[in-house]
Motif scaffolding. Sequence first.
Motif, PDB file in Angstrom:
ATOM      1  N   ALA A   1       0.835  -1.200   0.000  1.00  0.00           N
ATOM      2  CA  ALA A   1       0.000   0.000   0.000  1.00  0.00           C
ATOM      3  C   ALA A   1       0.872   1.254   0.000  1.00  0.00           C
ATOM      4  O   ALA A   1       0.576   2.241  -0.689  1.00  0.00           O
ATOM      5  N   HIS A   2       1.943   1.231   0.777  1.00  0.00           N
ATOM      6  CA  HIS A   2       2.891   2.354   0.814  1.00  0.00           C
ATOM      7  C   HIS A   2       3.466   2.608  -0.576  1.00  0.00           C
ATOM      8  O   HIS A   2       3.515   3.744  -1.057  1.00  0.00           O
ATOM      9  N   SER A   3       3.882   1.535  -1.242  1.00  0.00           N
ATOM     10  CA  SER A   3       4.432   1.634  -2.585  1.00  0.00           C
ATOM     11  C   SER A   3       3.413   2.208  -3.568  1.00  0.00           C
ATOM     12  O   SER A   3       3.732   3.071  -4.399  1.00  0.00           O
ATOM     13  N   ALA A   4       2.181   1.747  -3.479  1.00  0.00           N
ATOM     14  CA  ALA A   4       1.131   2.221  -4.389  1.00  0.00           C
ATOM     15  C   ALA A   4       0.817   3.693  -4.138  1.00  0.00           C
ATOM     16  O   ALA A   4       0.664   4.477  -5.091  1.00  0.00           O
ATOM     17  N   VAL A   5       0.725   4.100  -2.876  1.00  0.00           N
ATOM     18  CA  VAL A   5       0.439   5.497  -2.558  1.00  0.00           C
ATOM     19  C   VAL A   5       1.544   6.406  -3.080  1.00  0.00           C
ATOM     20  O   VAL A   5       1.283   7.499  -3.607  1.00  0.00           O
TER      21      VAL A   5
ATOM     22  N   LEU B   1      -5.895   0.704  -3.752  1.00  0.00           N
ATOM     23  CA  LEU B   1      -4.641   0.959  -4.452  1.00  0.00           C
ATOM     24  C   LEU B   1      -3.781  -0.295  -4.523  1.00  0.00           C
ATOM     25  O   LEU B   1      -3.147  -0.580  -5.553  1.00  0.00           O
ATOM     26  N   THR B   2      -3.744  -1.055  -3.445  1.00  0.00           N
ATOM     27  CA  THR B   2      -2.945  -2.281  -3.441  1.00  0.00           C
ATOM     28  C   THR B   2      -3.405  -3.235  -4.537  1.00  0.00           C
ATOM     29  O   THR B   2      -2.586  -3.856  -5.227  1.00  0.00           O
ATOM     30  N   TRP B   3      -4.712  -3.348  -4.721  1.00  0.00           N
ATOM     31  CA  TRP B   3      -5.236  -4.218  -5.777  1.00  0.00           C
ATOM     32  C   TRP B   3      -4.797  -3.749  -7.162  1.00  0.00           C
ATOM     33  O   TRP B   3      -4.456  -4.561  -8.021  1.00  0.00           O
ATOM     34  N   HIS B   4      -4.804  -2.441  -7.387  1.00  0.00           N
ATOM     35  CA  HIS B   4      -4.454  -1.934  -8.713  1.00  0.00           C
ATOM     36  C   HIS B   4      -3.017  -2.281  -9.097  1.00  0.00           C
ATOM     37  O   HIS B   4      -2.709  -2.467 -10.284  1.00  0.00           O
ATOM     38  N   TYR B   5      -2.128  -2.359  -8.121  1.00  0.00           N
ATOM     39  CA  TYR B   5      -0.724  -2.610  -8.427  1.00  0.00           C
ATOM     40  C   TYR B   5      -0.282  -4.047  -8.162  1.00  0.00           C
ATOM     41  O   TYR B   5       0.590  -4.562  -8.864  1.00  0.00           O
ATOM     42  N   TYR B   6      -0.861  -4.693  -7.139  1.00  0.00           N
ATOM     43  CA  TYR B   6      -0.384  -6.009  -6.718  1.00  0.00           C
ATOM     44  C   TYR B   6      -1.446  -7.099  -6.826  1.00  0.00           C
ATOM     45  O   TYR B   6      -1.235  -8.206  -6.348  1.00  0.00           O
TER      46      TYR B   6
ATOM     47  N   GLY C   1      -1.472  -7.729 -11.515  1.00  0.00           N
ATOM     48  CA  GLY C   1      -1.120  -6.322 -11.477  1.00  0.00           C
ATOM     49  C   GLY C   1       0.328  -6.079 -11.887  1.00  0.00           C
ATOM     50  O   GLY C   1       1.162  -6.990 -11.873  1.00  0.00           O
ATOM     51  N   PRO C   2       0.673  -4.839 -12.251  1.00  0.00           N
ATOM     52  CA  PRO C   2       2.000  -4.541 -12.802  1.00  0.00           C
ATOM     53  C   PRO C   2       3.142  -4.700 -11.809  1.00  0.00           C
ATOM     54  O   PRO C   2       4.293  -4.822 -12.223  1.00  0.00           O
ATOM     55  N   LEU C   3       2.860  -4.678 -10.504  1.00  0.00           N
ATOM     56  CA  LEU C   3       3.924  -4.827  -9.507  1.00  0.00           C
ATOM     57  C   LEU C   3       3.854  -6.159  -8.778  1.00  0.00           C
ATOM     58  O   LEU C   3       4.606  -6.379  -7.819  1.00  0.00           O
ATOM     59  N   ARG C   4       3.005  -7.047  -9.212  1.00  0.00           N
ATOM     60  CA  ARG C   4       2.805  -8.285  -8.453  1.00  0.00           C
ATOM     61  C   ARG C   4       4.119  -9.060  -8.289  1.00  0.00           C
ATOM     62  O   ARG C   4       4.819  -9.354  -9.252  1.00  0.00           O
TER      63      ARG C   4
ATOM     64  N   PRO D   1      -5.203   1.613 -22.904  1.00  0.00           N
ATOM     65  CA  PRO D   1      -4.627   2.829 -23.499  1.00  0.00           C
ATOM     66  C   PRO D   1      -3.132   2.914 -23.208  1.00  0.00           C
ATOM     67  O   PRO D   1      -2.685   2.642 -22.096  1.00  0.00           O
ATOM     68  N   ALA D   2      -2.368   3.314 -24.204  1.00  0.00           N
ATOM     69  CA  ALA D   2      -0.923   3.441 -24.030  1.00  0.00           C
ATOM     70  C   ALA D   2      -0.601   4.592 -23.086  1.00  0.00           C
ATOM     71  O   ALA D   2      -1.313   5.602 -23.059  1.00  0.00           O
ATOM     72  N   VAL D   3       0.454   4.436 -22.317  1.00  0.00           N
ATOM     73  CA  VAL D   3       0.862   5.525 -21.426  1.00  0.00           C
ATOM     74  C   VAL D   3       1.413   6.666 -22.268  1.00  0.00           C
ATOM     75  O   VAL D   3       2.028   6.448 -23.317  1.00  0.00           O
ATOM     76  N   GLN D   4       1.201   7.889 -21.784  1.00  0.00           N
ATOM     77  CA  GLN D   4       1.588   9.074 -22.534  1.00  0.00           C
ATOM     78  C   GLN D   4       2.652   9.905 -21.829  1.00  0.00           C
ATOM     79  O   GLN D   4       3.022  10.970 -22.313  1.00  0.00           O
ATOM     80  N   GLY D   5       3.137   9.422 -20.676  1.00  0.00           N
ATOM     81  CA  GLY D   5       4.125  10.174 -19.918  1.00  0.00           C
ATOM     82  C   GLY D   5       4.190   9.663 -18.495  1.00  0.00           C
ATOM     83  O   GLY D   5       3.558   8.651 -18.137  1.00  0.00           O
ATOM     84  N   PRO D   6       4.944  10.313 -17.626  1.00  0.00           N
ATOM     85  CA  PRO D   6       5.137   9.816 -16.258  1.00  0.00           C
ATOM     86  C   PRO D   6       3.856   9.653 -15.456  1.00  0.00           C
ATOM     87  O   PRO D   6       3.713   8.685 -14.700  1.00  0.00           O
ATOM     88  N   CYS D   7       2.913  10.567 -15.573  1.00  0.00           N
ATOM     89  CA  CYS D   7       1.705  10.503 -14.734  1.00  0.00           C
ATOM     90  C   CYS D   7       0.854   9.281 -15.077  1.00  0.00           C
ATOM     91  O   CYS D   7       0.398   8.561 -14.182  1.00  0.00           O
ATOM     92  N   SER D   8       0.615   9.051 -16.358  1.00  0.00           N
ATOM     93  CA  SER D   8      -0.156   7.861 -16.729  1.00  0.00           C
ATOM     94  C   SER D   8       0.660   6.595 -16.516  1.00  0.00           C
ATOM     95  O   SER D   8       0.113   5.542 -16.171  1.00  0.00           O
ATOM     96  N   ARG D   9       1.948   6.679 -16.664  1.00  0.00           N
ATOM     97  CA  ARG D   9       2.807   5.511 -16.453  1.00  0.00           C
ATOM     98  C   ARG D   9       2.760   5.038 -15.003  1.00  0.00           C
ATOM     99  O   ARG D   9       2.855   3.848 -14.724  1.00  0.00           O
ATOM    100  N   LEU D  10       2.595   5.973 -14.075  1.00  0.00           N
ATOM    101  CA  LEU D  10       2.599   5.629 -12.658  1.00  0.00           C
ATOM    102  C   LEU D  10       1.214   5.283 -12.119  1.00  0.00           C
ATOM    103  O   LEU D  10       1.101   4.556 -11.138  1.00  0.00           O
ATOM    104  N   THR D  11       0.160   5.804 -12.733  1.00  0.00           N
ATOM    105  CA  THR D  11      -1.167   5.666 -12.122  1.00  0.00           C
ATOM    106  C   THR D  11      -2.208   4.990 -13.003  1.00  0.00           C
ATOM    107  O   THR D  11      -3.294   4.670 -12.507  1.00  0.00           O
ATOM    108  N   ALA D  12      -1.924   4.767 -14.279  1.00  0.00           N
ATOM    109  CA  ALA D  12      -2.955   4.260 -15.188  1.00  0.00           C
ATOM    110  C   ALA D  12      -2.506   2.996 -15.900  1.00  0.00           C
ATOM    111  O   ALA D  12      -2.653   2.860 -17.114  1.00  0.00           O
ATOM    112  N   VAL D  13      -1.956   2.046 -15.130  1.00  0.00           N
ATOM    113  CA  VAL D  13      -1.458   0.807 -15.724  1.00  0.00           C
ATOM    114  C   VAL D  13      -2.103  -0.423 -15.087  1.00  0.00           C
ATOM    115  O   VAL D  13      -1.626  -1.547 -15.252  1.00  0.00           O
ATOM    116  N   SER D  14      -3.202  -0.228 -14.384  1.00  0.00           N
ATOM    117  CA  SER D  14      -3.845  -1.334 -13.684  1.00  0.00           C
ATOM    118  C   SER D  14      -4.487  -2.315 -14.654  1.00  0.00           C
ATOM    119  O   SER D  14      -5.003  -1.936 -15.712  1.00  0.00           O
ATOM    120  N   GLN D  15      -4.488  -3.590 -14.271  1.00  0.00           N
ATOM    121  CA  GLN D  15      -5.171  -4.634 -15.019  1.00  0.00           C
ATOM    122  C   GLN D  15      -6.502  -5.008 -14.364  1.00  0.00           C
ATOM    123  O   GLN D  15      -7.193  -5.897 -14.843  1.00  0.00           O
TER     124      GLN D  15
END
Length: 525
Positions: free
Chosen positions: A53-57, A174-179, A201-204, A253-267
């Motif tokens: 959760a810390h990592s996701a936040v 948030l944990t679900w979105h990444y792990y 998830g992308p960090l699982r 959707p493809a990432v378009q920069g750092p903000c989407s790369r960090l927050t919009a990659v959930s499966q």
Amino acid sequence: MSAFPLHEAPWLPVLWTRLARSTGEDLPPKVGLRTLLTRSHEISTLAIAEPPAHSAVLRALYALTARVCGLDEDDDDSGVDWSERRLEILDSGRMPPNGIAAYFDAWAHRLLLFGEQPWMQDPRLAEQCDPARAAGINKLVPTRPSGNNHAWFTHVQDGAPDPVPADEAALSLLTWHYYGPSGRGSARTVGGTASANMKAGPLRGALSYHPEGSTLLETLLAGLLRPDPGVSRLTDRCMWEREELPDPDAPPPAVQGPCSRLTAVSQHALLLVPDPNDEHVVKDAFITWAYRDGRLPRDDPFLIWQTSQQGNPYPRPADSGRALWRDMDALLLRNPAGTAQARRPEAFAHALELSDALDTPLAVRALGFEQDGQAKDRQFVAGLTPPVLHRAEAANPATDPAVGRLRQTGELYGRRVAYAVRRACQLYTCETRPKEAENWSEKAAALYWPHAEEEFWSRFDALDLTGALLVDAGLDHDATRQAFLRIAERAYASITEPVCHTQRGARAVADARVELYGGQRRTRS
């Protein structure tokens, strides 16, 4: 019903700096996003108990920091370089109040945990999933058992689960979105076709590494990624900033920069169900797939990437039995030794610029979740180094070979003592693969690695940073080998001592001790 506004409601646990505590102010243990950014210079660190959760936040906070500081684009038409603009914010001692106010004025309606467009959720799931077959609140919380699974951290009844406070539910979301795992979730019907198969998830299963300063302001600025010149804030959207919800039948959707790369990659797609009788708790959740086909490339900038024997890149996994110091050369060096071809986290290249400007260099915090690729969760993983980034290769090339050799020597004797006690057990029990041998090895590791870590940091701190000692930054190789060998010898003696009172045991221990020194040398005939 309250929408639980995340920019105002207290949901993020924090530790305040000593200076902030000395004022006598009654400081809250939890804050909302606005307070966190506004007072980030008075906050030491996040106090989130669960490492994933810390990592996701942190990833969400990096994106918000870039937005409010105007560092979400490479060129802001001021003529000032991006790195200089970041240093100006650091020198000012706080995030710009006007930037914070402008962002939350524009996006407060998208930072509501409940409502028509709930934060980091897909409201369509209320219709696309069967309300009678939601995932259940226990499945939302990583530390709770669900279904027929065994209890891990907490004991709850799946038939009568306790509701989850909204602040905790936001962290679990948030944990679900990444792990989140792969496997089956809530069945989701889109275009007349129902499916329940989720992708991981992308960090699982991965271990995430974050530069950490003495204040949260330093930490968040150090974690920023420099946008490419073509990145625009109009297209590089955070997940909660999108104008429209993505098509689940289309590729992600493809990432378009750092903000989407960090927050919009959930499966995963989730929807929290609030309790109608208590506006501060969540009683259920829908958890399912976000995209039926395709997935974004796994390319997180806070992971150490390695190369498999087949030539495929993969992130260094979270391992609760591996101390953080064993990753130091992969974090500090551009091309560390080893067959894994480890690659330093991309974000560290940007963090080094900031570390050089600080009175206290940046440390490294590791956060992760030891998991398999599907649904098995084993253990949280966390660690924090002393300030180390001033010793990175770019800043101090002289320490390059020394750091790698120091780590390699420590690991060499860790492997040797593990093999030596296994060999001793095999000789003593006259079995080639006894389970008891693995028990001896695990006990030896528990004795060896903590003392080896102390030895590593002691010698790491003594490395010469001036360049005056031209050979390996002053690292004494013989003394280093002897120090780690002594630790291995003590661990070996402690594990094997109970069987030495018998003749067979004493002989087995004596014969296997040679493995601490590299084993029997074969002579050529």
